[in-house]
Design a protein around this motif. Structure first.
Motif, PDB file in Angstrom:
ATOM      1  N   UNK A 203      60.436 -40.073  91.504  1.00  0.00           N
ATOM      2  CA  UNK A 203      61.419 -40.585  92.455  1.00  0.00           C
ATOM      3  C   UNK A 203      61.521 -39.818  93.749  1.00  0.00           C
ATOM      4  N   UNK A 204      60.716 -38.756  93.939  1.00  0.00           N
ATOM      5  CA  UNK A 204      60.791 -37.985  95.179  1.00  0.00           C
ATOM      6  C   UNK A 204      59.856 -38.607  96.223  1.00  0.00           C
ATOM      7  N   UNK A 205      60.439 -39.131  97.285  1.00  0.00           N
ATOM      8  CA  UNK A 205      59.695 -39.749  98.374  1.00  0.00           C
ATOM      9  C   UNK A 205      59.625 -38.785  99.546  1.00  0.00           C
ATOM     10  N   UNK A 225      69.663 -46.224 100.422  1.00  0.00           N
ATOM     11  CA  UNK A 225      70.957 -46.627  99.870  1.00  0.00           C
ATOM     12  C   UNK A 225      70.787 -47.657  98.763  1.00  0.00           C
ATOM     13  N   UNK A 226      69.657 -48.366  98.769  1.00  0.00           N
ATOM     14  CA  UNK A 226      69.350 -49.357  97.738  1.00  0.00           C
ATOM     15  C   UNK A 226      68.531 -48.765  96.591  1.00  0.00           C
ATOM     16  N   UNK A 227      68.210 -47.480  96.704  1.00  0.00           N
ATOM     17  CA  UNK A 227      67.396 -46.793  95.693  1.00  0.00           C
ATOM     18  C   UNK A 227      68.164 -45.569  95.191  1.00  0.00           C
ATOM     19  N   UNK A 228      69.251 -45.756  94.482  1.00  0.00           N
ATOM     20  CA  UNK A 228      70.131 -44.636  94.131  1.00  0.00           C
ATOM     21  C   UNK A 228      69.497 -43.605  93.205  1.00  0.00           C
ATOM     22  N   UNK A 229      68.386 -43.938  92.569  1.00  0.00           N
ATOM     23  CA  UNK A 229      67.735 -42.995  91.663  1.00  0.00           C
ATOM     24  C   UNK A 229      66.602 -42.214  92.345  1.00  0.00           C
ATOM     25  N   UNK A 257      73.153 -35.512  99.460  1.00  0.00           N
ATOM     26  CA  UNK A 257      72.475 -34.770  98.415  1.00  0.00           C
ATOM     27  C   UNK A 257      71.151 -35.366  97.979  1.00  0.00           C
ATOM     28  N   UNK A 258      70.815 -36.564  98.508  1.00  0.00           N
ATOM     29  CA  UNK A 258      69.553 -37.206  98.121  1.00  0.00           C
ATOM     30  C   UNK A 258      68.556 -37.273  99.267  1.00  0.00           C
ATOM     31  N   UNK A 259      69.017 -37.050 100.492  1.00  0.00           N
ATOM     32  CA  UNK A 259      68.157 -37.156 101.677  1.00  0.00           C
ATOM     33  C   UNK A 259      68.250 -35.858 102.463  1.00  0.00           C
ATOM     34  N   UNK A 338      59.694 -49.708  94.706  1.00  0.00           N
ATOM     35  CA  UNK A 338      59.755 -50.027  93.276  1.00  0.00           C
ATOM     36  C   UNK A 338      58.392 -50.532  92.776  1.00  0.00           C
ATOM     37  N   UNK A 339      57.769 -51.398  93.576  1.00  0.00           N
ATOM     38  CA  UNK A 339      56.457 -51.936  93.210  1.00  0.00           C
ATOM     39  C   UNK A 339      55.405 -50.826  93.142  1.00  0.00           C
ATOM     40  N   UNK A 340      55.477 -49.932  94.087  1.00  0.00           N
ATOM     41  CA  UNK A 340      54.522 -48.815  94.166  1.00  0.00           C
ATOM     42  C   UNK A 340      54.631 -47.920  92.938  1.00  0.00           C
ATOM     43  N   UNK A 341      55.846 -47.543  92.578  1.00  0.00           N
ATOM     44  CA  UNK A 341      56.025 -46.598  91.481  1.00  0.00           C
ATOM     45  C   UNK A 341      55.909 -47.268  90.114  1.00  0.00           C
ATOM     46  N   UNK A 342      56.048 -48.595  90.081  1.00  0.00           N
ATOM     47  CA  UNK A 342      55.822 -49.305  88.816  1.00  0.00           C
ATOM     48  C   UNK A 342      54.346 -49.325  88.454  1.00  0.00           C
TER      49      UNK A 342
END
Length: 400
Positions: A203-205, A225-229, A257-259, A338-342
């Motif tokens: 999940x680290x971009x 904001x649409x990727x809370x995880x 805390x996420x960005x 989501x598609x990329x990490x799936x």
């Protein structure tokens, strides 16, 4: 042959891809050619340049330069000056005129290399590196910079472009200069020291870039904001006025805390970030070619990128595959992640294949291609302009 490189437009730690390109090219020129190199840099920065371009084959000369926007006071002024004013023809001409009076001559140089196309060039033996032409497009139009670019192309003895998309644009926009425009592709600016074997942090971009507005961090933050995880790290120079807006948005509760925006980082620090990354996201609205994308390939990291025309062209000429999203649509960006990490293994393998096609390109080879053009200019441009064999191979759809 005596060559001066006019690097005063570049302040270390503030110019992102431009400075990485210039460091690499100077390394290649010093290591792979017999040129007598003199590099003109901003006063007070020579030690930083020597640290990034070590060796004793370059003579460094420091020059003062007024009205900078990358020093402490300039950054404050830039933050509160509207874009339409800062990029206007009147302001750009005034700033350039003041700076030109502060610049020294280039002595007895046989040729002068100007690595930044948005600063005015001088003399009859100038070689200007044209990185991209976004300032001539309606969406990014900047009248002051457009005037400088057009004057530079008209005045230059030779023009060098780094990637196929801006090269084709340059030929279309300046057909009268086609016989003195060359394509010389560089290698990946900061390639991976070793292929990473450690498992990334899920999940680290990562998006390494300056915070210039066209880099489009704003859309990326709304997608976060649409990727809370997920988490996001954006290393790179904090360019105003966008930096303040982005930092304020990142501090809001849904992103806090996420960005993070750590600012300019050292190469070791950048490598440590890449080694942790799960994927690289490139939302830029325009590029000559994305250095972040090429670096991701070298690390074997999957890439999500915007559907901007030059980024699509970059995927085509590298033979790469990425999850593509609509450039100003946060929901589309979030879906692409989501598609990329799936299917991360598939996209990571595609990145490694693209890097394998480009990996043989070196800064020494790039420096030699530049030396051929500089020598052609110094000799009075006899015969056709020298052409890079690597560029010819790239144009034919392969690599060397």
């Amino acid at each position: 042959m005596r060559v001066t490189v006019e690097a005063t437009p570049i302040r270390p730690g503030h110019a992102a891809g431009l400075e990485a390109f210039t460091y690499g090219l100077l390394d290649g020129l010093a290591a792979g050619t017999p040129l007598d190199l003199r590099v003109t840099v901003l006063r007070g920065t020579a030690d930083e340049w020597r640290e990034r371009v070590p060796g004793d084959r370059i003579t460094w000369a420091e020059v003062g330069m007024p009205l900078r926007s990358d020093n402490r006071y300039g950054r404050v002024l830039r933050r509160f000056t509207p874009d339409r004013v800062r990029d206007s023809l009147v302001v750009r001409r005034t700033v350039n005129a003041v700076r030109q009076r502060a610049r020294t001559g280039h002595g007895e140089a046989d040729a002068v290399l100007f690595p930044f196309h948005c600063a005015p060039i001088r003399g009859d033996a100038g070689v200007v590196v044209l990185h991209d032409l976004r300032h001539l497009h309606a969406a990014f139009h900047a009248p002051g910079y457009e005037a400088v670019i057009r004057a530079n192309v008209a005045r230059a003895a030779a023009v060098v472009v780094s990637w196929p998309h801006p090269y084709q644009e340059a030929l279309a926009m300046f057909p009268e200069a086609a016989e003195r425009i060359a394509l010389i592709p560089p290698p990946t600016f900061q390639s991976a020291p070793d292929r990473s074997t450690a498992r990334p942090e899920p999940g680290l971009l990562v998006y390494p870039s300056s915070t210039a507005a066209h880099k489009n961090h704003a859309t990326l933050l709304e997608a976060m904001a649409l990727l809370p995880d997920h988490r996001l790290v954006c290393p790179g120079p904090l360019v105003e006025p966008e930096a303040s807006r982005l930092l304020a948005r990142a501090a809001q509760p849904d992103l806090r805390g996420r960005v993070s925006f750590p600012g300019f980082v050292t190469l070791d620090e950048l490598n440590a970030i890449y080694a942790r990354a799960d994927a690289v996201v490139v939302p830029s609205l325009w590029e000559a070619a994305s250095g972040a994308m090429l670096e991701a390939f070298s690390w074997g990291l999957p890439v999500a990128c915007a559907d901007a025309e030059p980024l699509r062209a970059q995927l085509e000429f590298t033979g790469a595959e990425a999850a593509v999203f609509r450039s100003t649509d946060p929901a589309s960006l979030a879906d692409a992640v989501r598609r990329l990490l799936a299917d991360r293994a598939h996209y990571a393998a595609a990145s490694l294949r693209a890097d394998d096609r480009l990996a043989r390109r070196t800064w020494v080879a790039t420096g030699r291609d530049y030396a051929d053009v500089l020598r052609w200019v110094a000799d009075g441009r006899p015969g056709p302009m020298p052409r890079s064999t690597f560029a010819a191979t790239l144009a034919a759809g392969g690599t060397r």
